[in-house]
Write a protein that holds these residues in place. Structure first.
Motif, PDB file in Angstrom:
ATOM      1  N   TYR A  10      52.920  -0.298 -16.023  1.00 12.42           N
ATOM      2  CA  TYR A  10      51.775   0.164 -16.786  1.00 12.42           C
ATOM      3  C   TYR A  10      50.367   0.098 -15.907  1.00 12.42           C
ATOM      4  O   TYR A  10      50.279  -1.103 -15.264  1.00 12.42           O
ATOM      5  CB  TYR A  10      51.615  -0.627 -18.073  1.00 12.42           C
ATOM      6  N   PRO A  14      42.920   6.115 -16.101  1.00 12.64           N
ATOM      7  CA  PRO A  14      43.399   7.431 -16.655  1.00 12.64           C
ATOM      8  C   PRO A  14      44.415   8.131 -15.759  1.00 12.64           C
ATOM      9  O   PRO A  14      44.179   7.844 -14.337  1.00 12.64           O
ATOM     10  CB  PRO A  14      42.092   8.031 -16.743  1.00 12.64           C
ATOM     11  N   VAL A  15      45.152   8.820 -16.046  1.00  7.65           N
ATOM     12  CA  VAL A  15      46.054   9.583 -15.163  1.00  7.65           C
ATOM     13  C   VAL A  15      45.442  10.656 -14.332  1.00  7.65           C
ATOM     14  O   VAL A  15      46.018  10.864 -13.370  1.00  7.65           O
ATOM     15  CB  VAL A  15      46.988  10.651 -16.153  1.00  7.65           C
ATOM     16  N   ARG A  16      43.981  10.881 -14.504  1.00 10.41           N
ATOM     17  CA  ARG A  16      43.318  11.804 -13.483  1.00 10.41           C
ATOM     18  C   ARG A  16      43.226  10.732 -12.234  1.00 10.41           C
ATOM     19  O   ARG A  16      42.775  11.538 -11.334  1.00 10.41           O
ATOM     20  CB  ARG A  16      42.115  12.170 -14.226  1.00 10.41           C
ATOM     21  N   TYR A  19      47.362  10.080 -10.875  1.00 10.95           N
ATOM     22  CA  TYR A  19      48.010  11.387  -9.984  1.00 10.95           C
ATOM     23  C   TYR A  19      47.577  11.529  -8.579  1.00 10.95           C
ATOM     24  O   TYR A  19      48.353  11.555  -7.667  1.00 10.95           O
ATOM     25  CB  TYR A  19      47.984  12.740 -10.798  1.00 10.95           C
ATOM     26  N   ASP A  74      48.957  16.478 -12.892  1.00  8.29           N
ATOM     27  CA  ASP A  74      48.883  15.107 -13.978  1.00  8.29           C
ATOM     28  C   ASP A  74      50.102  14.678 -14.755  1.00  8.29           C
ATOM     29  O   ASP A  74      50.063  14.034 -15.793  1.00  8.29           O
ATOM     30  CB  ASP A  74      47.461  15.360 -14.948  1.00  8.29           C
ATOM     31  N   PHE A  93      54.437  10.504 -15.587  1.00 13.60           N
ATOM     32  CA  PHE A  93      53.504   9.652 -16.218  1.00 13.60           C
ATOM     33  C   PHE A  93      53.418   9.824 -17.620  1.00 13.60           C
ATOM     34  O   PHE A  93      53.613  10.938 -18.285  1.00 13.60           O
ATOM     35  CB  PHE A  93      52.150  10.022 -15.757  1.00 13.60           C
ATOM     36  N   GLU A  94      53.294   8.787 -18.460  1.00 10.20           N
ATOM     37  CA  GLU A  94      53.379   8.840 -19.763  1.00 10.20           C
ATOM     38  C   GLU A  94      52.066   7.991 -20.094  1.00 10.20           C
ATOM     39  O   GLU A  94      51.718   6.861 -20.087  1.00 10.20           O
ATOM     40  CB  GLU A  94      54.437   7.991 -20.401  1.00 10.20           C
ATOM     41  N   GLU A  95      50.935   9.010 -20.850  1.00  5.26           N
ATOM     42  CA  GLU A  95      49.692   8.400 -21.252  1.00  5.26           C
ATOM     43  C   GLU A  95      49.751   7.687 -22.536  1.00  5.26           C
ATOM     44  O   GLU A  95      50.513   7.859 -23.412  1.00  5.26           O
ATOM     45  CB  GLU A  95      48.665   9.487 -21.312  1.00  5.26           C
ATOM     46  N   SER A  98      45.188   3.553 -23.407  1.00  5.25           N
ATOM     47  CA  SER A  98      43.940   3.460 -22.431  1.00  5.25           C
ATOM     48  C   SER A  98      44.618   3.286 -21.126  1.00  5.25           C
ATOM     49  O   SER A  98      44.064   2.844 -20.244  1.00  5.25           O
ATOM     50  CB  SER A  98      43.402   2.079 -22.812  1.00  5.25           C
ATOM     51  N   VAL A 100      48.449   4.527 -18.324  1.00  5.57           N
ATOM     52  CA  VAL A 100      49.537   5.503 -17.916  1.00  5.57           C
ATOM     53  C   VAL A 100      50.397   4.452 -17.616  1.00  5.57           C
ATOM     54  O   VAL A 100      50.474   3.469 -16.928  1.00  5.57           O
ATOM     55  CB  VAL A 100      49.016   6.206 -16.746  1.00  5.57           C
TER      56      VAL A 100
END
Length: 149
Positions: A10, A14-16, A19, A74, A93-95, A98, A100
């Motif tokens: 974990y 953010p995924v942004r 990635y 992403d 990825f699994e968002e 708050s 990923v």
């Protein structure tokens, strides 16, 4: 011998941010302890990298070539493995909550004299890498929020 790794970590970022950091293979050494990556492809060829994972102690270095592909913006990407490890790997990825969850799956054959030691070294290196990724991105997020890293 078969190598099967199904692991996740974990990351409170953010995924942004996750990635581009994970798909920048040239930058892995900045946050992944004991790893070295060297570009192997010439201009115009598909992307290929030589990866060397080194861990302290009695575990051997693990060397293999990766060819990243199937980039899903992403969402993750896949790697073809050759050399000491021959097979496939994937990050996805699994968002949520708050952050990923970074999932990692490897199914490969180990071509080495000490396959159990190579498997242990890969797992130890991967775990150190996920902690490095987590520490790096969480510190970056804290700095952007004006908090001390």
């Amino acid at each position: 011998m078969d190598l099967f790794v199904d692991d996740d970590a974990y990351v409170r970022a953010p995924v942004r941010d996750v990635y581009p950091t994970l798909t920048d293979i040239a930058g892995w050494a900045a946050w992944w302890p004991g790893i070295r990556t060297t570009a192997r492809s010439a201009e115009g060829e598909d992307e290929r990298w030589l990866v060397t994972m080194r861990r302290r102690g009695r575990l051997p270095a693990v060397r293999f070539e990766i060819a990243p592909h199937a980039y899903r913006h992403d969402a993750g990407f896949k790697l073809t493995l050759s050399g000491q490890l021959q097979g496939e790997a994937e990050f996805w990825f699994e968002e949520g909550h708050s952050g990923v969850v970074v999932h990692h799956l490897v199914t490969a054959q180990i071509d080495a004299r000490r396959p159990l030691a190579v498997a242990a070294a890969y797992r130890a290196s991967f775990r150190a890498g996920t902690w490095g990724l987590k520490d790096r991105l969480q510190a970056d997020a804290r700095r952007r929020s004006g908090l001390p890293a």
